[in-house]
Every structure is written in C-alpha cells, then in structure tokens.
Design a protein around this motif. Structure first.
Motif, PDB file in Angstrom:
ATOM      1  N   ASP A  83       0.826  -1.205   0.000  1.00 49.34           N
ATOM      2  CA  ASP A  83       0.000   0.000   0.000  1.00 49.34           C
ATOM      3  C   ASP A  83       0.861   1.256   0.000  1.00 49.34           C
ATOM      4  O   ASP A  83       0.519   2.255  -0.647  1.00 49.34           O
ATOM      5  CB  ASP A  83      -0.912   0.005   1.228  1.00 49.34           C
ATOM      6  CG  ASP A  83      -2.041  -1.008   1.116  1.00 49.34           C
ATOM      7  OD1 ASP A  83      -2.347  -1.420  -0.012  1.00 49.34           O
ATOM      8  OD2 ASP A  83      -2.608  -1.373   2.168  1.00 49.34           O
ATOM      9  N   GLU A  84       1.974   1.213   0.736  1.00 47.86           N
ATOM     10  CA  GLU A  84       2.834   2.395   0.809  1.00 47.86           C
ATOM     11  C   GLU A  84       3.433   2.713  -0.561  1.00 47.86           C
ATOM     12  O   GLU A  84       3.462   3.871  -0.989  1.00 47.86           O
ATOM     13  CB  GLU A  84       3.953   2.181   1.822  1.00 47.86           C
ATOM     14  CG  GLU A  84       4.812   3.417   2.017  1.00 47.86           C
ATOM     15  CD  GLU A  84       5.902   3.228   3.056  1.00 47.86           C
ATOM     16  OE1 GLU A  84       6.728   4.156   3.201  1.00 47.86           O
ATOM     17  OE2 GLU A  84       5.941   2.175   3.709  1.00 47.86           O
ATOM     18  N   PHE A  85       3.894   1.679  -1.263  1.00 49.47           N
ATOM     19  CA  PHE A  85       4.453   1.913  -2.597  1.00 49.47           C
ATOM     20  C   PHE A  85       3.391   2.452  -3.545  1.00 49.47           C
ATOM     21  O   PHE A  85       3.627   3.425  -4.271  1.00 49.47           O
ATOM     22  CB  PHE A  85       5.044   0.619  -3.162  1.00 49.47           C
ATOM     23  CG  PHE A  85       5.361   0.702  -4.634  1.00 49.47           C
ATOM     24  CD1 PHE A  85       6.381   1.519  -5.096  1.00 49.47           C
ATOM     25  CD2 PHE A  85       4.611  -0.006  -5.564  1.00 49.47           C
ATOM     26  CE1 PHE A  85       6.658   1.613  -6.457  1.00 49.47           C
ATOM     27  CE2 PHE A  85       4.881   0.077  -6.917  1.00 49.47           C
ATOM     28  CZ  PHE A  85       5.902   0.897  -7.367  1.00 49.47           C
ATOM     29  N   LEU A  89       3.482   5.912  -5.352  1.00 48.84           N
ATOM     30  CA  LEU A  89       3.487   5.912  -6.815  1.00 48.84           C
ATOM     31  C   LEU A  89       2.439   6.878  -7.364  1.00 48.84           C
ATOM     32  O   LEU A  89       2.704   7.627  -8.313  1.00 48.84           O
ATOM     33  CB  LEU A  89       3.223   4.498  -7.333  1.00 48.84           C
ATOM     34  CG  LEU A  89       3.144   4.335  -8.857  1.00 48.84           C
ATOM     35  CD1 LEU A  89       4.469   4.721  -9.513  1.00 48.84           C
ATOM     36  CD2 LEU A  89       2.763   2.893  -9.216  1.00 48.84           C
ATOM     37  N   ALA A  90       1.265   6.883  -6.762  1.00 50.38           N
ATOM     38  CA  ALA A  90       0.209   7.785  -7.230  1.00 50.38           C
ATOM     39  C   ALA A  90       0.632   9.239  -7.053  1.00 50.38           C
ATOM     40  O   ALA A  90       0.409  10.078  -7.937  1.00 50.38           O
ATOM     41  CB  ALA A  90      -1.091   7.508  -6.466  1.00 50.38           C
ATOM     42  N   ARG A  91       1.259   9.548  -5.919  1.00 51.84           N
ATOM     43  CA  ARG A  91       1.700  10.925  -5.666  1.00 51.84           C
ATOM     44  C   ARG A  91       2.799  11.341  -6.636  1.00 51.84           C
ATOM     45  O   ARG A  91       2.778  12.432  -7.206  1.00 51.84           O
ATOM     46  CB  ARG A  91       2.201  11.057  -4.226  1.00 51.84           C
ATOM     47  CG  ARG A  91       1.118  10.971  -3.183  1.00 51.84           C
ATOM     48  CD  ARG A  91       1.719  10.858  -1.804  1.00 51.84           C
ATOM     49  NE  ARG A  91       2.610  11.968  -1.494  1.00 51.84           N
ATOM     50  CZ  ARG A  91       3.432  11.982  -0.441  1.00 51.84           C
ATOM     51  NH1 ARG A  91       3.480  10.941   0.381  1.00 51.84           N
ATOM     52  NH2 ARG A  91       4.195  13.034  -0.212  1.00 51.84           N
ATOM     53  N   THR A  92       3.779  10.474  -6.807  1.00 51.29           N
ATOM     54  CA  THR A  92       4.907  10.830  -7.667  1.00 51.29           C
ATOM     55  C   THR A  92       4.500  10.879  -9.135  1.00 51.29           C
ATOM     56  O   THR A  92       5.052  11.665  -9.905  1.00 51.29           O
ATOM     57  CB  THR A  92       6.068   9.836  -7.484  1.00 51.29           C
ATOM     58  OG1 THR A  92       5.586   8.487  -7.653  1.00 51.29           O
ATOM     59  CG2 THR A  92       6.683   9.971  -6.101  1.00 51.29           C
ATOM     60  N   ALA A 112       9.698   6.752  -5.278  1.00 49.59           N
ATOM     61  CA  ALA A 112       8.555   5.850  -5.157  1.00 49.59           C
ATOM     62  C   ALA A 112       9.012   4.432  -4.850  1.00 49.59           C
ATOM     63  O   ALA A 112       8.478   3.764  -3.950  1.00 49.59           O
ATOM     64  CB  ALA A 112       7.729   5.870  -6.447  1.00 49.59           C
ATOM     65  N   VAL A 113      10.014   3.962  -5.564  1.00 49.55           N
ATOM     66  CA  VAL A 113      10.487   2.584  -5.403  1.00 49.55           C
ATOM     67  C   VAL A 113      11.198   2.387  -4.066  1.00 49.55           C
ATOM     68  O   VAL A 113      11.227   1.275  -3.524  1.00 49.55           O
ATOM     69  CB  VAL A 113      11.399   2.197  -6.587  1.00 49.55           C
ATOM     70  CG1 VAL A 113      12.081   0.852  -6.356  1.00 49.55           C
ATOM     71  CG2 VAL A 113      10.578   2.156  -7.870  1.00 49.55           C
ATOM     72  N   SER A 114      11.722   3.452  -3.475  1.00 52.58           N
ATOM     73  CA  SER A 114      12.416   3.310  -2.182  1.00 52.58           C
ATOM     74  C   SER A 114      11.470   2.816  -1.090  1.00 52.58           C
ATOM     75  O   SER A 114      11.920   2.288  -0.069  1.00 52.58           O
ATOM     76  CB  SER A 114      13.049   4.642  -1.760  1.00 52.58           C
ATOM     77  OG  SER A 114      12.069   5.590  -1.378  1.00 52.58           O
TER      78      SER A 114
END
Length: 251
Positions: A83-85, A89-92, A112-114
């Motif tokens: 969920d965090e990724f 991802l949506a924000r970035t 995002a991938v971090s």
C-alpha cells in the motif's frame, strides 16, 4: 522479478497528431478560435502521455535495480501488495506529469520505489525527501552538489587553476565562475534557489555567508548541512563533483 518493461504501453505521438489533424498541413491552419483550443489540448495530451511513458519506464528500471540488489527476492506480489508503494506511486506520478525535467521524473521514480527497499531510510525520512524532490528543481540539486565540495567540482571541470595563487576572496566568486562556465548568470533565479536551500536547512549559502572576504580555504569549504548531505546520499546521483549542469529553465 520478470522484465516489466513489456507492460508499459508504447507511446506513439505521431499517431496522436495524425488522428487529430487528419493529415492536414499544420502550418496551413490559423491558430484562432476553436482550433487554438484543439491544438492546446493535443499538445497537453501528447506531452502528458510522453511524460507518463517516461516515468513508467523509470519506475520499471528502479524496480529492476532494486530486485538485483535486494537482500531478499523481490516479487511482483511484493510490489502490487504494498500500500505504501502504491500510494507513493500515485503521488509521484502526479508530480512527474507536472514537471518538464527528465531528471526530476527519474528522482521521483526512485523515491517511489524506495518504499519497497528494506535498506531505505525511515518512512518519516522518505516523506521528507519526497517533499524536497517535489519542491526542488534541477538548479537546486546542482547548487547543492556544487556546495558539497566547491573545490572538487571546480577541479573536476578544469576550473580550479584560476584560483591557484589566490590568498583570499569571497565564496560567491568561484560560484560565479562555475555558473559562467555553464552559461548561467548569477541571476535572480539562482539567488532564489540559494534562498530555498537556506530556508530548507540544506545548505548555509545566504549572502551574508557567501559575500564577505575570507581566506582561500574558506572560499572553497563545504556549505552543505547534515540534512543536505543525507538528501544527496538519498538521491544517489553519483559523485557531487561530477554533477551535471542544470537543464535550461527547469520546472
């Protein structure tokens, strides 16, 4: 992890254009009224698809690099169930669509991938770094890299010999020399970027610090804060002394 590149829809800007103008010569169409609106819509839609494709490609590249160095195997399930990724991802992705900078889109993709990296900083640190990546442009990042070690940057770019016999001066002199070599004047945009780095506690680069006369060693000392160094390390863009000059008019 399988190669995800094939999952990225190809971008065909030529097809977008032909479908819109029906093969008519663009220079024969007066840019007035409804036509102007259609041209703007076409330009925005085409550029948005280009940026989306570029960002998705950067995401896949960052995922594959993480999979190659992760302590444990990274699976597709790890990606789609995080969920965090997905939230990051949506924000970035939104931020990536709003910038003209390819470098910034790549930074956003790595950020995002971090969220999937077990060795990444804490969530609070990642959130802080993501806010910085979203706010700062290529000029900010270059200035931060330069001030990490001005002497090293100038030396790497063959500019240090100018100061071989200098005993004293001010710290903005070498900065002006570096900017001049890149064809960038020490203008209001540079000064505004320096103010941003100072405000965000990334570097001590206010005019009161850069303009007084100091010794030669002080002219070239690092002016990046502990937070600034941690941010540069997070960006992972190589040796700051080798930092590329900022692109023209980054957004």
């Amino acid at each position: 992890m399988p190669d995800l590149s094939a999952l990225i829809p190809p971008h065909e800007p030529a097809e977008d254009t032909l479908a819109t103008v029906g093969g008519m010569a663009l220079d024969a169409i007066p840019l007035i009224g409804p036509v102007a609106g259609r041209v703007l819509d076409l330009a925005l839609a085409t550029r948005e698809r280009e940026r989306r494709n570029e960002f998705d490609t950067a995401i896949v590249g960052a995922l594959q690099r993480l999979a190659q160095r992760a302590d444990e195997t990274l699976t597709v399930a790890d990606v789609v169930n995080s969920d965090e990724f997905l939230a990051t991802l949506a924000r970035t992705r939104r931020a990536a669509a709003e910038t003209a900078s390819t470098s910034k889109r790549q930074r956003l993709a790595r950020a995002a991938v971090s969220a999937l990296d077990p060795n990444a900083p804490s969530r609070a640190e990642r959130e802080s770094n993501l806010r910085l990546i979203t706010e700062l442009d290529d000029l900010h990042i270059w200035l931060l890299a330069y001030f990490a070690d001005p002497r090293a940057w100038l030396d790497h770019h063959g500019l240090l010999s100018t100061y071989k016999n200098v005993a004293s001066g001010n710290a903005d002199g070498p900065l002006k020399h570096a900017l001049s070599s890149l064809g960038i004047p020490l203008s209001g945009s540079v000064e505004a970027a320096l103010s941003d780095l100072e405000r965000l506690d990334l570097a001590n680069v206010s005019p009161r610090v850069l303009r007084p006369t100091v010794t030669a060693d002080a002219m070239f000392q690092s002016r990046v804060s502990t937070r600034g160094r941690a941010f540069l390390a997070y960006l992972d863009e190589g040796n700051p002394a080798e930092a590329d000059p900022p692109a023209a008019s980054p957004i």
